[in-house]
Scaffold this motif. Structure first.
Motif, PDB file in Angstrom:
ATOM      1  N   ASP A  41       0.296  -4.871   6.941  1.00  8.92           N
ATOM      2  CA  ASP A  41       1.716  -5.044   6.619  1.00  8.92           C
ATOM      3  C   ASP A  41       2.276  -3.780   5.972  1.00  8.92           C
ATOM      4  O   ASP A  41       3.377  -3.312   6.308  1.00  8.92           O
ATOM      5  CB  ASP A  41       1.915  -6.227   5.659  1.00  8.92           C
ATOM      6  CG  ASP A  41       1.856  -7.573   6.360  1.00  8.92           C
ATOM      7  OD1 ASP A  41       2.032  -7.617   7.584  1.00  8.92           O
ATOM      8  OD2 ASP A  41       1.622  -8.589   5.663  1.00  8.92           O
ATOM      9  N   GLN A  42       1.506  -3.218   5.032  1.00  5.30           N
ATOM     10  CA  GLN A  42       1.967  -2.032   4.320  1.00  5.30           C
ATOM     11  C   GLN A  42       2.010  -0.807   5.227  1.00  5.30           C
ATOM     12  O   GLN A  42       2.879   0.063   5.056  1.00  5.30           O
ATOM     13  CB  GLN A  42       1.069  -1.767   3.103  1.00  5.30           C
ATOM     14  CG  GLN A  42       1.157  -2.817   2.018  1.00  5.30           C
ATOM     15  CD  GLN A  42       2.567  -3.032   1.512  1.00  5.30           C
ATOM     16  OE1 GLN A  42       3.323  -2.088   1.312  1.00  5.30           O
ATOM     17  NE2 GLN A  42       2.933  -4.289   1.297  1.00  5.30           N
ATOM     18  N   PHE A  46       5.232   1.355   5.809  1.00  2.00           N
ATOM     19  CA  PHE A  46       5.101   2.793   5.588  1.00  2.00           C
ATOM     20  C   PHE A  46       5.620   3.583   6.790  1.00  2.00           C
ATOM     21  O   PHE A  46       6.302   4.600   6.646  1.00  2.00           O
ATOM     22  CB  PHE A  46       3.629   3.125   5.347  1.00  2.00           C
ATOM     23  CG  PHE A  46       3.341   4.559   5.024  1.00  2.00           C
ATOM     24  CD1 PHE A  46       3.269   4.989   3.711  1.00  2.00           C
ATOM     25  CD2 PHE A  46       3.113   5.484   6.031  1.00  2.00           C
ATOM     26  CE1 PHE A  46       2.989   6.305   3.410  1.00  2.00           C
ATOM     27  CE2 PHE A  46       2.830   6.805   5.740  1.00  2.00           C
ATOM     28  CZ  PHE A  46       2.770   7.220   4.417  1.00  2.00           C
ATOM     29  N   MET A  47       5.306   3.094   7.986  1.00  2.00           N
ATOM     30  CA  MET A  47       5.667   3.820   9.204  1.00  2.00           C
ATOM     31  C   MET A  47       7.117   3.625   9.609  1.00  2.00           C
ATOM     32  O   MET A  47       7.603   4.300  10.523  1.00  2.00           O
ATOM     33  CB  MET A  47       4.757   3.369  10.358  1.00  2.00           C
ATOM     34  CG  MET A  47       3.295   3.744  10.187  1.00  2.00           C
ATOM     35  SD  MET A  47       3.045   5.511   9.878  1.00  2.00           S
ATOM     36  CE  MET A  47       3.772   6.233  11.353  1.00  2.00           C
ATOM     37  N   LEU A  48       7.824   2.726   8.939  1.00  2.00           N
ATOM     38  CA  LEU A  48       9.197   2.420   9.313  1.00  2.00           C
ATOM     39  C   LEU A  48      10.061   3.675   9.359  1.00  2.00           C
ATOM     40  O   LEU A  48      10.805   3.907  10.313  1.00  2.00           O
ATOM     41  CB  LEU A  48       9.796   1.411   8.321  1.00  2.00           C
ATOM     42  CG  LEU A  48      11.176   0.874   8.666  1.00  2.00           C
ATOM     43  CD1 LEU A  48      11.146   0.133   9.992  1.00  2.00           C
ATOM     44  CD2 LEU A  48      11.676  -0.033   7.562  1.00  2.00           C
ATOM     45  N   VAL A  66      -1.840   4.534   2.205  1.00  2.00           N
ATOM     46  CA  VAL A  66      -1.365   3.151   2.108  1.00  2.00           C
ATOM     47  C   VAL A  66      -2.276   2.316   1.218  1.00  2.00           C
ATOM     48  O   VAL A  66      -1.813   1.537   0.380  1.00  2.00           O
ATOM     49  CB  VAL A  66      -1.252   2.513   3.510  1.00  2.00           C
ATOM     50  CG1 VAL A  66      -1.060   1.003   3.412  1.00  2.00           C
ATOM     51  CG2 VAL A  66      -0.089   3.138   4.276  1.00  2.00           C
ATOM     52  N   ILE A  67      -3.594   2.467   1.371  1.00  2.00           N
ATOM     53  CA  ILE A  67      -4.539   1.718   0.536  1.00  2.00           C
ATOM     54  C   ILE A  67      -4.348   2.074  -0.936  1.00  2.00           C
ATOM     55  O   ILE A  67      -4.303   1.192  -1.805  1.00  2.00           O
ATOM     56  CB  ILE A  67      -5.993   1.980   0.977  1.00  2.00           C
ATOM     57  CG1 ILE A  67      -6.242   1.322   2.347  1.00  2.00           C
ATOM     58  CG2 ILE A  67      -6.985   1.430  -0.049  1.00  2.00           C
ATOM     59  CD1 ILE A  67      -7.575   1.693   2.970  1.00  2.00           C
ATOM     60  N   ALA A  68      -4.214   3.377  -1.220  1.00  2.00           N
ATOM     61  CA  ALA A  68      -4.014   3.808  -2.610  1.00  2.00           C
ATOM     62  C   ALA A  68      -2.716   3.241  -3.185  1.00  2.00           C
ATOM     63  O   ALA A  68      -2.674   2.776  -4.329  1.00  2.00           O
ATOM     64  CB  ALA A  68      -4.006   5.336  -2.679  1.00  2.00           C
ATOM     65  N   ILE A  71      -3.060  -0.598  -3.801  1.00  2.00           N
ATOM     66  CA  ILE A  71      -3.845  -0.848  -5.012  1.00  2.00           C
ATOM     67  C   ILE A  71      -2.993  -0.595  -6.258  1.00  2.00           C
ATOM     68  O   ILE A  71      -2.982  -1.398  -7.197  1.00  2.00           O
ATOM     69  CB  ILE A  71      -5.105   0.033  -5.030  1.00  2.00           C
ATOM     70  CG1 ILE A  71      -6.099  -0.454  -3.965  1.00  2.00           C
ATOM     71  CG2 ILE A  71      -5.757   0.041  -6.415  1.00  2.00           C
ATOM     72  CD1 ILE A  71      -7.291   0.455  -3.778  1.00  2.00           C
ATOM     73  N   GLU A  72      -2.258   0.503  -6.244  1.00  2.00           N
ATOM     74  CA  GLU A  72      -1.403   0.835  -7.386  1.00  2.00           C
ATOM     75  C   GLU A  72      -0.333  -0.232  -7.592  1.00  2.00           C
ATOM     76  O   GLU A  72      -0.054  -0.628  -8.730  1.00  2.00           O
ATOM     77  CB  GLU A  72      -0.753   2.199  -7.157  1.00  2.00           C
ATOM     78  CG  GLU A  72       0.061   2.702  -8.328  1.00  2.00           C
ATOM     79  CD  GLU A  72       0.551   4.105  -8.135  1.00  2.00           C
ATOM     80  OE1 GLU A  72       1.775   4.292  -7.941  1.00  2.00           O
ATOM     81  OE2 GLU A  72      -0.283   5.034  -8.155  1.00  2.00           O
ATOM     82  N   MET A  73       0.255  -0.710  -6.501  1.00  2.00           N
ATOM     83  CA  MET A  73       1.275  -1.751  -6.596  1.00  2.00           C
ATOM     84  C   MET A  73       0.701  -3.034  -7.187  1.00  2.00           C
ATOM     85  O   MET A  73       1.332  -3.685  -8.018  1.00  2.00           O
ATOM     86  CB  MET A  73       1.860  -2.038  -5.211  1.00  2.00           C
ATOM     87  CG  MET A  73       2.976  -3.055  -5.201  1.00  2.00           C
ATOM     88  SD  MET A  73       3.831  -3.162  -3.601  1.00  2.00           S
ATOM     89  CE  MET A  73       2.474  -3.686  -2.535  1.00  2.00           C
ATOM     90  N   ARG A  74      -0.523  -3.372  -6.769  1.00  2.00           N
ATOM     91  CA  ARG A  74      -1.147  -4.587  -7.287  1.00  2.00           C
ATOM     92  C   ARG A  74      -1.450  -4.450  -8.788  1.00  2.00           C
ATOM     93  O   ARG A  74      -1.278  -5.409  -9.555  1.00  2.00           O
ATOM     94  CB  ARG A  74      -2.424  -4.885  -6.510  1.00  2.00           C
ATOM     95  CG  ARG A  74      -2.982  -6.291  -6.729  1.00  2.00           C
ATOM     96  CD  ARG A  74      -2.003  -7.370  -6.266  1.00  2.00           C
ATOM     97  NE  ARG A  74      -1.665  -7.274  -4.856  1.00  2.00           N
ATOM     98  CZ  ARG A  74      -2.325  -7.892  -3.879  1.00  2.00           C
ATOM     99  NH1 ARG A  74      -3.363  -8.660  -4.180  1.00  2.00           N
ATOM    100  NH2 ARG A  74      -1.952  -7.758  -2.630  1.00  2.00           N
ATOM    101  N   ILE A  75      -1.880  -3.285  -9.218  1.00  2.00           N
ATOM    102  CA  ILE A  75      -2.138  -3.041 -10.637  1.00  2.00           C
ATOM    103  C   ILE A  75      -0.845  -3.179 -11.446  1.00  2.00           C
ATOM    104  O   ILE A  75      -0.820  -3.767 -12.528  1.00  2.00           O
ATOM    105  CB  ILE A  75      -2.765  -1.642 -10.840  1.00  2.00           C
ATOM    106  CG1 ILE A  75      -4.204  -1.629 -10.306  1.00  2.00           C
ATOM    107  CG2 ILE A  75      -2.739  -1.237 -12.314  1.00  2.00           C
ATOM    108  CD1 ILE A  75      -4.841  -0.254 -10.308  1.00  2.00           C
TER     109      ILE A  75
END
Length: 300
Positions: A41-42, A46-48, A66-68, A71-75
């Motif tokens: 989804d992210q 991101f590619m939008l 995107v993974i980084a 993770i930052e958003m979840r934190i």
């Protein structure tokens, strides 16, 4: 650990076995699951408005970013929830409409682009919750005094007699720098440096499109100032390795005190500047502390 978690969910009847067969954990953040579906989804979000295509050449760089970011958003989400920060549905809807307008998107067409409205809403909710949390911390800890404002006005006035550079930056950590030369080449082909900075830079300035504003001569790391001193406005530097990562610079302009007239900023401008600086410092330190304390396990 994945089997244990899925087995627990199945036993509770929260997910069925057919879903469990396709469900994959991309990462665990303090025990909170980020699935591969979340990551997909992210990537679509991101590619939008991404300036580069998603292909074999760029796939690794984009997925790591995107993974980084996820993770930052979840934190950030976890921190805001712990502080009791809440975001109403009305606030999310306002942000969603603003986001759609900014990106020139009809919300009814999101699914055709492979983008979940829920995923976008969650992203906007996370951003808004973090802003509220930082403002809360600022008003709890920061006291902006008239003395600070007056001293800053005097410093800025004096500062106008010094040569300076207007600079954009992208900073890529070594572990994310496998495609650094590809990124430099793309930047020299595409004028949207700020968009690349927002997408890929590991520096706090990514939030502002890599914009460092005006930097006084003598205040930058010598290797970077040497780069700038030989550049013309509009040029992109080679990647420069310093410490734990690579810097890529774009020179926007050069201020020459002999040619440019001085100006005196007003109190309102300085107050806004100092407040933003203090909140940015709080945000940077808080996120750094949260990351250090977080238990992060990347699966994918």
């Amino acid at each position: 650990m994945k089997k244990t978690i899925l087995g627990f969910f199945i036993a509770l009847g929260l997910i069925n076995t057919s879903f469990a067969e396709t469900f994959k954990i991309a990462a665990l953040i303090n025990g909170d699951i980020i699935s591969t579906e979340d990551i997909n989804d992210q990537i679509n979000i991101f590619m939008l408005n991404s300036p580069i295509p998603y292909n074999e050449e760029t796939k690794g760089m984009i997925e790591r970013r995107v993974i980084a970011q996820t993770i930052e958003m979840r934190i950030k989400n976890q921190a805001a929830e712990k502080e009791g920060i809440s975001i109403s549905n009305d606030e999310i809807e306002v942000q969603l409409k603003n986001w759609a307008k900014k990106n020139n998107i009809n919300l009814s067409t999101l699914s055709s682009k492979g983008i979940s409205r829920k995923a976008i809403s969650n992203n906007l909710k996370s951003e808004l919750a973090w802003v509220k949390l930082i403002r809360k911390k600022y008003y709890q800890t920061a006291n902006l005094t008239q003395k600070e404002i007056d001293e800053t006005i005097a410093d800025v006035t004096k500062d106008m007699g010094i040569k300076k550079y207007q600079v954009l930056e992208i900073f890529i950590k070594k572990e994310n720098a496998d495609d650094i030369e590809t990124l430099v080449a793309k930047l020299r082909e595409d004028p949207r440096f700020e968009l690349y900075a927002a997408r890929f830079s590991d520096a706090p300035s990514a939030a502002n499109g890599g914009n460092l504003g005006w930097i006084n001569s003598g205040k930058m790391m010598s290797a970077l100032e040497m780069r700038l001193s030989s550049m013309k406005p509009g040029e992109i530097s080679d990647a420069t390795l310093i410490g734990d990562g690579y810097y890529i610079l774009k020179l926007i302009d050069v201020f020459d005190p002999k040619k440019n007239p001085n100006f005196t900023p007003n109190q309102k401008e300085i107050k806004s500047l100092l407040e933003n600086q203090k909140m940015e410092a709080i945000s940077k330190k808080l996120l750094q502390d949260l990351k250090q304390k977080a238990i992060i396990e990347v699966k994918a």
